[in-house]
Design a protein around this motif. Sequence first.
Motif: not given
Lengths: 513, 253
Positions: A30-31, A34, A38, A45, A48-49, A71-72, A75-76, A332
Motif C-alpha cells: 500500500a505504501v 501510495g 503521489g 493520495s 488513491g485512498v 496509501v495515505y 501518497g502524501t 484524504p
Amino acid sequence: MVVLEQLAGFFGNVALLAMNPMNLFVLFGAVIMGIIFGAIPGLTSTLGVALLTTLTFGMTLEMALLALLGVYVGGTYGASYSAILLNIPGSAAAAATAFDGYPLALKGKGGETLGLATTASAIGTFIGMLFVVSMAPAIARLALRFTSVEFFLLALFGIIISGTLTSEDLAYKGWIAGLLGILLALVGRDPLQSYPRFTFGIAGLGAGIEVVPVLIGAFGIPQIIQVLKDRYEPVKSVTIQRIVPGFGTMLRNAKYIVRSSLIGVGIGAVPGIGEDIAGWVSYGVAKNSSPHPEEYGKGSQEAVICTETANNSCIGGAMIPLLSLGIPGSPPSAVLLGALLLHGVNPGPMLRIDRPEFILQVTAIMLLASFAMWIAGMLLAKQVVKVLRIPPMSFMPIIGALMVIGSYALNAKVFNLYLMLPVGIVAYFLTEMKYPIAPLVIGVILGGMADESLRRALMVSGGSFMPFVTRPVALALLTVTILAILSQFQSWKSVTRSLKRRLSNRFLKRDDT
Amino acid sequence: MTSKKGLREADFVTSMVLVGVAIWVFYQGLQMPMEATYAGVRTQWYVSPGLLPMVIAVLLSILGVALMVTAIKAGGARVVIDVFKTRSLSPAESHIRFGAILLAFVAYVFINIPRVDYFLATATFLLFFIGAFYPNDDRVLHRLTVFYGIEQLVLLMAFMTGAGAFLNKVFVYRMVSFGTDGLALILFVALWGYLVILTRGRKEFWRARRVALVVALLFPTFLTPVFRYVLRVRLPHEGGIVELFHLVHYAIR
C-alpha cells in the motif's frame, strides 16, 4: 498509570501488527502504491485512498486500515518526487517543495534532496502520530459532553473554515461549495420522519447519496480531465545519485522539523483543510523566520524539509478530529471516513466506548507506515523515478476504468455510476471556476449530521435558539464561525484596522504621559 | 478559465444558476410537512424535514447575489451581451479534448456498462481512450473521436430499436445471450482497424496503438477475475466473455 497502560497497549499493537508477515506485505504494498500515486502528476493520495476503498471491502478491518493508511502516508510523501525531479508538483503542497527541490536537483543534489524529503516526511508522520495518541482520546472524552447543538455548530464550523481557507478566489465560493455539499447530503429519506427529500421519485435516491462514489467522482473525474485536456509535453527528469541524507543535515534542521510538525498537526486538526495549506503555511513561516530568506526559491534544503515535514505531520493532525469527533481534517481523511463507515466503524466520541483499542491501532499503523515509507522511499527511489517517465495518456484511462468499477462494486449498483459521473463533471466545472472541492466533500459527509443535530437540538429546546449562545462550547464555535465569515468582508477589515489603530494610539499616549 | 475576466463572466452565469437553484430548493422545502401530523406524530416547524433545505436555500441565494454583485462590478455581466455577438464556430483544441473525454465516460457508463459484457465494455473504453490520446496528435484524436461517437450511436440505436434484444434471442449459448456482445466485439475490432488505418505509415504512432491494444485487452483480463472471484462482486453485465472466464475458473478450481 493510565499513561503506562496506554503505552503498553500501543507497543503491544505495534508488535502484533509487525509480527504478521501478511500485514507487512499489505502495508509495504500500500505504501509503494501510495508513493506511485503521489509521484505521478495528476494522481493524488485522495484518489488513491478512494480507489483502494473498494478493494479493502473483503479485508478484515485491521488489514483494510493498513492498506488505506499506507496509501495515505505514501501518497502524501510521493508528491515530492515529481516536484523535486520534474518541477511538476503532484499536489498543491508539493508546489512549495518544487520551489526549492527542483533548483537543488538542477545543482546535482536531486538524490540528496529526495532523501531529505523522505526522512522529513517520515519524522513528520511520526510526530503527527504522537499527537493522535495523546490528543484524540482527550478530545473524544470532551466531545462526550457535546449535545446536538455543538454537533450542528461543529459541522457548520468545519464547512465555513474549510471553505474560507481552501478557496483560491473568493472565500464565499468555498462556502457555496460547502452548502452544495450539504444539499447533496440531504437527498433521500430524512432520518427523523423518513420523508423523501429531492428524490424525484427515483428509487435509487431513496436511501440517500452513497458517499464513496461521490468522493471518487469529485476527486477523480476533474483530475483526469485536467491532465488530458492539454497536449502532453514530455519532460526530462533529473538523474539522481546518493539518496541517504547526512545525519548532520537532519540534526542541523531539527528545530525546523519540530516547528513544521507543529504547524502541520495544527492545520491538520482544523476540519477540511489538509496537507496543501499545511505545506504552504510551513514554507511561509520558514521563509519569514529564516536568517537567509533570499535563498528560498533558489534551492534551500531548509525549505524542502519544512514543507515535507508539515504535509506529512498533517496526516496525524487530520486524524485527530476524524477519530474524536467524526469530522475529517483533510480530503484524504474524508475518503478514509467513508471507508471506515463501510467497514462498520463510526468515528466520533463513541468510538472509545464502542472500540476502545481502535485509536491505538490506528496510531500503531501510522508508526509502521512511517517506517515503511522511509524504507520504501530509500530503496525504491530510483525505480519510482522510472514511473514518472510513463506518459499520463496511458494510465489515466486505467484510472477511469478503476473509478467506474470501484464505484459500482461498493454495493453492486449501476446507479452509483449514474451519480459518480455527473458529480465528477460538475466538480470539474466548479474546479475550473475556482470553487474548492474539499468543502463540497466535507458538506456531503457532514450534511446528514448537521440536519439531524439541528432538528434534535431544536426539538429538545422546544424551538428555542438560546442553547446556541448559552452553552460555552457552542458559543465559542458560533463566535469563531461568525468571525471567520466576517473576516472576509472589507468593511469588517477596515473596522478592525481602525480599532487596532485607536487602541495602539491610546496605549502610546498613556506610555508618553 | 484562467483569466480574471473569464472567471467573472462564469461567476455571473453561475450566480444566476445559484439563485435559481436556491429558489427551487426553498419551494421544495415549503412543500415538505411543517406543522402536521406525520405517521401519527404531531410535528413542529423546527422538526420539519424542510428546515435545513430552506436555511440552505436562503444562504445560497444571499451568496449567489453577492457573487453576482462581484461579477457585475468586474464587468462579468458583459457575457450576456457577448452571447449575441458573432463568435468563431470552431471550438478550441482543449474543448475537443474535453468532449472526447466526456464521450468516453458517458458512452462507457450510460451505454456500455449496463448492457454490454463487462470485459468488452471496458476493453472498448480503454482502446478508444488510449488510442485517441496516446499518439498526442490532433488528427488522430479528432477522427477517432468521431468514429467512436458513430459506433456508440449505432450501439445505442440497436438497444433502443429492439435490434439488440432480437440479436440476444437469436444468439444464445448455454443460456447466455451474446448477440449484443457480438455486435460490441465487431465495433471493438472496427475501432482497432480504424486506429491502424489512421496511424498507418507513421512509425512514431506504432507504439501508441500497440499500448492501446495491449492495455485494452490485458487490463480487463486482470480486473474481471479480481472483482468477480476475489472480491465476489457480480459484474454489471455478464455476457459471453465473462461466461468464458466462468468456464475457465470453474474448470481449474
